[in-house]
Write an enzyme that holds these catalytic residues in place. Structure first.
Site, PDB file in Angstrom:
ATOM      1  N   ASP A   2      22.889  14.102   2.934  1.00 29.05           N
ATOM      2  CA  ASP A   2      23.821  14.528   1.883  1.00 29.05           C
ATOM      3  C   ASP A   2      23.406  14.033   0.497  1.00 29.05           C
ATOM      4  O   ASP A   2      24.258  13.768  -0.354  1.00 29.05           O
ATOM      5  CB  ASP A   2      25.259  14.067   2.206  1.00 29.05           C
ATOM      6  CG  ASP A   2      25.688  14.504   3.586  1.00 29.05           C
ATOM      7  OD1 ASP A   2      25.313  15.615   3.996  1.00 29.05           O
ATOM      8  OD2 ASP A   2      26.383  13.721   4.269  1.00 29.05           O
ATOM      9  N   HIS A  41      24.220  21.900   3.530  1.00 29.97           N
ATOM     10  CA  HIS A  41      23.552  21.822   2.224  1.00 29.97           C
ATOM     11  C   HIS A  41      24.343  22.652   1.213  1.00 29.97           C
ATOM     12  O   HIS A  41      24.529  23.855   1.406  1.00 29.97           O
ATOM     13  CB  HIS A  41      22.112  22.345   2.345  1.00 29.97           C
ATOM     14  CG  HIS A  41      21.246  21.469   3.200  1.00 29.97           C
ATOM     15  ND1 HIS A  41      19.911  21.698   3.418  1.00 29.97           N
ATOM     16  CD2 HIS A  41      21.534  20.322   3.889  1.00 29.97           C
ATOM     17  CE1 HIS A  41      19.422  20.753   4.207  1.00 29.97           C
ATOM     18  NE2 HIS A  41      20.384  19.906   4.507  1.00 29.97           N
TER      19      HIS A  41
HETATM   20  P1  GDP Z   1      22.616  17.838   1.175  1.00 30.82           P
HETATM   21  O1  GDP Z   1      23.051  17.814   2.594  1.00 30.82           O
HETATM   22  O2  GDP Z   1      21.562  16.832   0.874  1.00 30.82           O
HETATM   23  O3  GDP Z   1      22.241  19.208   0.698  1.00 30.82           O
HETATM   24  O4  GDP Z   1      23.885  17.402   0.328  1.00 30.82           O
HETATM   25  P2  GDP Z   1      25.399  17.912   0.517  1.00 30.82           P
HETATM   26  O5  GDP Z   1      25.506  19.257  -0.068  1.00 30.82           O
HETATM   27  O6  GDP Z   1      25.864  17.716   1.910  1.00 30.82           O
HETATM   28  O7  GDP Z   1      26.181  16.827  -0.320  1.00 30.82           O
HETATM   29  C1  GDP Z   1      25.950  16.634  -1.668  1.00 30.82           C
HETATM   30  C2  GDP Z   1      27.276  16.874  -2.407  1.00 30.82           C
HETATM   31  O8  GDP Z   1      27.158  16.411  -3.731  1.00 30.82           O
HETATM   32  C3  GDP Z   1      27.645  18.355  -2.515  1.00 30.82           C
HETATM   33  O9  GDP Z   1      29.039  18.483  -2.556  1.00 30.82           O
HETATM   34  C4  GDP Z   1      27.032  18.739  -3.851  1.00 30.82           C
HETATM   35  O10 GDP Z   1      27.662  19.868  -4.439  1.00 30.82           O
HETATM   36  C5  GDP Z   1      27.287  17.494  -4.653  1.00 30.82           C
HETATM   37  N1  GDP Z   1      26.316  17.190  -5.703  1.00 30.82           N
HETATM   38  C6  GDP Z   1      24.976  17.382  -5.712  1.00 30.82           C
HETATM   39  N2  GDP Z   1      24.425  16.833  -6.812  1.00 30.82           N
HETATM   40  C7  GDP Z   1      25.453  16.299  -7.511  1.00 30.82           C
HETATM   41  C8  GDP Z   1      25.534  15.541  -8.727  1.00 30.82           C
HETATM   42  O11 GDP Z   1      24.543  15.259  -9.390  1.00 30.82           O
HETATM   43  N3  GDP Z   1      26.771  15.117  -9.117  1.00 30.82           N
HETATM   44  C9  GDP Z   1      27.894  15.393  -8.400  1.00 30.82           C
HETATM   45  N4  GDP Z   1      29.057  14.940  -8.865  1.00 30.82           N
HETATM   46  N5  GDP Z   1      27.858  16.086  -7.234  1.00 30.82           N
HETATM   47  C10 GDP Z   1      26.651  16.507  -6.811  1.00 30.82           C
HETATM   48  P1  IMO Z   2      22.366  16.968   5.809  1.00 27.41           P
HETATM   49  O1  IMO Z   2      21.198  17.882   6.027  1.00 27.41           O
HETATM   50  C1  IMO Z   2      24.649  13.439   7.010  1.00 27.41           C
HETATM   51  C2  IMO Z   2      24.263  12.203  11.203  1.00 27.41           C
HETATM   52  C3  IMO Z   2      25.579  12.330  11.945  1.00 27.41           C
HETATM   53  C4  IMO Z   2      25.399  11.249  12.990  1.00 27.41           C
HETATM   54  C5  IMO Z   2      23.913  11.336  13.320  1.00 27.41           C
HETATM   55  C6  IMO Z   2      23.595  12.155  14.556  1.00 27.41           C
HETATM   56  O2  IMO Z   2      23.601  17.662   5.361  1.00 27.41           O
HETATM   57  O3  IMO Z   2      21.975  15.815   4.957  1.00 27.41           O
HETATM   58  P2  IMO Z   2      23.696  14.743  15.144  1.00 27.41           P
HETATM   59  O4  IMO Z   2      24.840  15.713  15.099  1.00 27.41           O
HETATM   60  O5  IMO Z   2      22.545  15.158  14.311  1.00 27.41           O
HETATM   61  O6  IMO Z   2      23.302  14.378  16.538  1.00 27.41           O
HETATM   62  O7  IMO Z   2      24.295  13.392  14.501  1.00 27.41           O
HETATM   63  O8  IMO Z   2      23.281  11.935  12.193  1.00 27.41           O
HETATM   64  N1  IMO Z   2      23.824  13.433  10.496  1.00 27.41           N
HETATM   65  C7  IMO Z   2      24.016  13.655   9.195  1.00 27.41           C
HETATM   66  N2  IMO Z   2      24.645  12.922   8.254  1.00 27.41           N
HETATM   67  N3  IMO Z   2      24.040  14.593   6.658  1.00 27.41           N
HETATM   68  C8  IMO Z   2      23.386  15.317   7.588  1.00 27.41           C
HETATM   69  O9  IMO Z   2      22.680  16.436   7.283  1.00 27.41           O
HETATM   70  C9  IMO Z   2      23.373  14.881   8.930  1.00 27.41           C
HETATM   71  N4  IMO Z   2      22.836  15.347  10.068  1.00 27.41           N
HETATM   72  C10 IMO Z   2      23.114  14.449  11.016  1.00 27.41           C
HETATM   73  O10 IMO Z   2      26.681  12.090  11.101  1.00 27.41           O
HETATM   74  O11 IMO Z   2      25.632   9.981  12.410  1.00 27.41           O
HETATM   75 MG    MG Z   3      24.803  17.609   3.730  1.00 30.87          MG
END
Ligand code: GDP
Ligand code: IMO
Ligand code: MG
Length: 461
Positions: free
Chosen positions: A36, A64
């Site tokens: 994330d 994502h």
């Molecule tokens: P990913 O799994 O790595 O693609 O990340 P996620 O989308 O799960 O989580 C990142 C969160 O932070 C999302 O809600 C994005 O919209 C948000 N986000 C990304 N970059 C920024 C930033 O620079 N500032 C803020 N406030 N939110 C951000």
């Molecule tokens: P993105 O791509 C955050 C974590 C789960 C759990 C462990 C194993 O959005 O960054 P799984 O379901 O893969 O067997 O879970 O890994 N986990 C993540 N945490 N972001 C993710 O993906 C994750 N993918 C798996 O929370 O602790």
């Molecule tokens: Mg994510």
């Protein structure tokens, strides 16, 4: 559909010469913490300069986010390039594909007028089927409250990769090519999976092979036109001067070999997973022609169980969670929040051979309520053996590590409108300098808000 190499030549829309030159190149975006980090945002940003974006690991456990002009999209199996019509979206062989989720995701985007035209899925990729999700949940429920529970996303990831390694109980995308093959595989595997499920939870219902065959045949009809030998597709693209961008799912500290085992996911999320997960050899990826972009938040978060030395189980952590809206994109679970761990970051930069850093969510560290007036970064650990500055090999050793902090002044200004490094307050710049100096890799992107536009590009025209 034929699998000959001739079939996999890029379509004319994307078959122009490379957007930057004549020889192909490959770059990657990879998460450097526990997920994330904002990989989706970075991939969407960089996809405009890529001919193809390729997922190589994980499955629908990923969430994502891409935000464009306030419109938010959450991608789980689809590459985060889907808003770029001319960029090929490829799901490589290393991904475990839930066919029903994939169709749901494609249809969900179509309902929002996002038509996916250039999607290809590897015929070598493995399938996540409903019984994998049942097994994932049954095992987590059985272990609940014990030290063994991982806190998975319950998307069936672990059981699907386990079947892949076992081989005899696995199904691949290629098995969807004919109705007869689906029927044979499901009828052979379902009784075994029923027994396995009942081994974990004796009250589990039997898997109905007729029903599963019927729904899989109908999903296969949708997916057959998308199936491809993506290995040849990618090599053809590289040979003809295209730029390929690999999109890591999950993150390096969740990597099954290099993360905080056993509290990890079941794939190689680091760039080390790209060759096995796509068929593109490692030496073709990254510098000098491409980049390995490592994405890290300006602080740390983690979802699920496992050690987290800099975790803040207090009002500072709560302030970060609220300001950063730190709730899971896939499961909605509150994310655990803590200070930036530079020891861990230096380790994941090393594992991935990161050439450019992207620091995201810097805006979240704004001191709005007095909790973030002083920022801390972890620059070492103390454990029973004394001080340590290298990341330990397992969760069992990491849990014994207490963080040693360096303090830096916080910043009060709203930085979400910053578009150049000079727009940032001196304290925010000093914070970035500290990161850069500690890990020894240049910061090329600073994200100051979720929107595509809320990005500072350093050294880019
Ligand atoms: P990913 O799994 O790595 O693609 O990340 P996620 O989308 O799960 O989580 C990142 C969160 O932070 C999302 O809600 C994005 O919209 C948000 N986000 C990304 N970059 C920024 C930033 O620079 N500032 C803020 N406030 N939110 C951000
Ligand atoms: P993105 O791509 C955050 C974590 C789960 C759990 C462990 C194993 O959005 O960054 P799984 O379901 O893969 O067997 O879970 O890994 N986990 C993540 N945490 N972001 C993710 O993906 C994750 N993918 C798996 O929370 O602790
Ligand atoms: Mg994510």
């Amino acid at each position: 559909m034929s699998t000959s190499t001739a079939d996999t030549t890029p379509t004319p829309a994307a078959a122009n010469t490379s957007k930057r030159g004549v020889s192909g190149r490959a770059s990657a975006v990879v998460g450097l913490q526990w997920g994330d980090e904002g990989k989706g945002k970075l991939v969407d940003l960089l996809a405009r300069d890529a001919d193809a974006v390729v997922r190589y690991n994980g499955g629908a456990n990923a969430g994502h986010s891409v935000v464009v002009k306030g419109e938010r999209y959450a991608l789980h199996l689809l590459p985060s390039s889907v808003l770029h019509k001319n960029t090929h979206a490829i799901i490589g062989n290393g991904v475990v594909i839930d066919p029903f989720k994939l169709i749901e995701e494609i249809d969900g985007l179509a309902n929002r007028n996002v038509k996916i035209e250039n999607l290809r899925i590897s015929d070598r990729a493995h399938l996540v089927l409903p019984y994998h999700k049942l097994e994932d949940a049954a095992l987590e429920n059985r272990l609940a409250g014990s030290q063994g529970a991982i806190g998975t996303t319950k998307r069936g990831i672990g059981p699907a990769y386990a079947d892949k390694a076992r081989r005899t109980t696995a199904m691949r995308v290629d098995d969807l090519r004919s109705d007869d093959r689906i029927r044979e595989a499901v009828h052979r595997i379902a009784p075994i999976k029923t027994d396995m499920l009942r081994g974990i939870d004796p009250t589990s219902e039997a898997i109905d092979p007729e029903r599963l065959t019927a729904v899989l045949i109908s999903a296969a009809q949708r997916l057959r036109p998308l199936m491809s030998d993506t290995t040849f597709l990618l090599h053809n693209m590289l040979r003809t001067g295209k730029h390929i961008l690999f999109e890591g799912a999950n993150a390096t500290l969740l990597d099954v070999d290099h993360g905080t085992y056993p509290f990890v996911t079941s794939s190689n999320c680091s760039v080390l997973g790209i060759p096995a997960g796509t068929g593109v050899p490692g030496h073709m990826i990254g510098p000098p022609a491409g980049e390995i972009v490592g994405v890290a938040k300006a602080y740390c978060t983690r979802v699920g169980a496992g050690p987290f030395p800099t975790e803040l189980d207090n009002e500072i952590g709560n302030a970060i969670r609220t300001q950063g809206n730190e709730f899971g994109t896939t499961t909605g679970r509150p994310r655990r929040c803590g200070w930036l761990d530079l020891v861990a970051l230096k380790y994941t930069v090393m594992i991935n051979g990161v050439s450019a850093l992207a620091i995201t969510l810097l805006d979240v560290l704004r001191n709005t309520n007095g909790h973030l007036g002083t920022l801390r970064v972890c620059t070492g650990y103390d454990n029973s053996a004394g001080a340590c500055t290298s990341f330990p090999p397992s969760a069992h050793s990491l849990v014994k590590c207490a963080p040693c902090y360096e303090e830096l002044p916080g910043f009060d200004a709203d930085i979400t409108g910053a578009r150049s490094i000079t727009d940032l307050p001196a304290e925010a710049r000093a914070y970035l300098d500290c990161i850069e100096q500690f890990v020894g890799v240049p910061i090329r992107y600073v994200s100051v808000g979720p929107d595509r536009e809320q990005t500072i590009m350093i050294g880019k025209t």
